[in-house]
Design a protein around this motif. Sequence first.
Motif: not given
Length: 117
Positions: A27-56
């Motif tokens: 409850d305390a953390a939810a009132d004061r912290v936000a995790h902001v994730v940028g748009p991912p770059h996703i590479t799909v190879d069959g049934d596996e994928a890799v996604a990368v992004c920045h987060s703040l």
Amino acid sequence: MRHGDGRVEPEPAGHAVVHVHLRDDGDAAADRVAHVVGPPHITVDGDEAVAVCHSLMVVHEEGRYVVRRATADHWLLRRTDSGSGWQVVTRTNRILDGRPESPALLTRGVRGEPAGA
């Protein structure tokens, strides 16, 4: 993990870490912290994928918002057998503070390579 009453439990891992965090100070953390994730770059190879992004991680302190941490994030995903979507296999983060492994993690992800390659 040692509790104030003397009980000792194994250190949580995976989803359990999130549950412990929310239980202990969610409850305390939810009132004061936000995790902001940028748009991912996703590479799909069959049934596996890799996604990368920045987060703040943004924290509300003394009436203002402060970026506490910026990270490079690398996610390995696998398609579920049930066909219900994708599941996170591993997530690797590196703080963006000038160390060379942080942008290298993003570069590997954009190429569809594993985090530790």
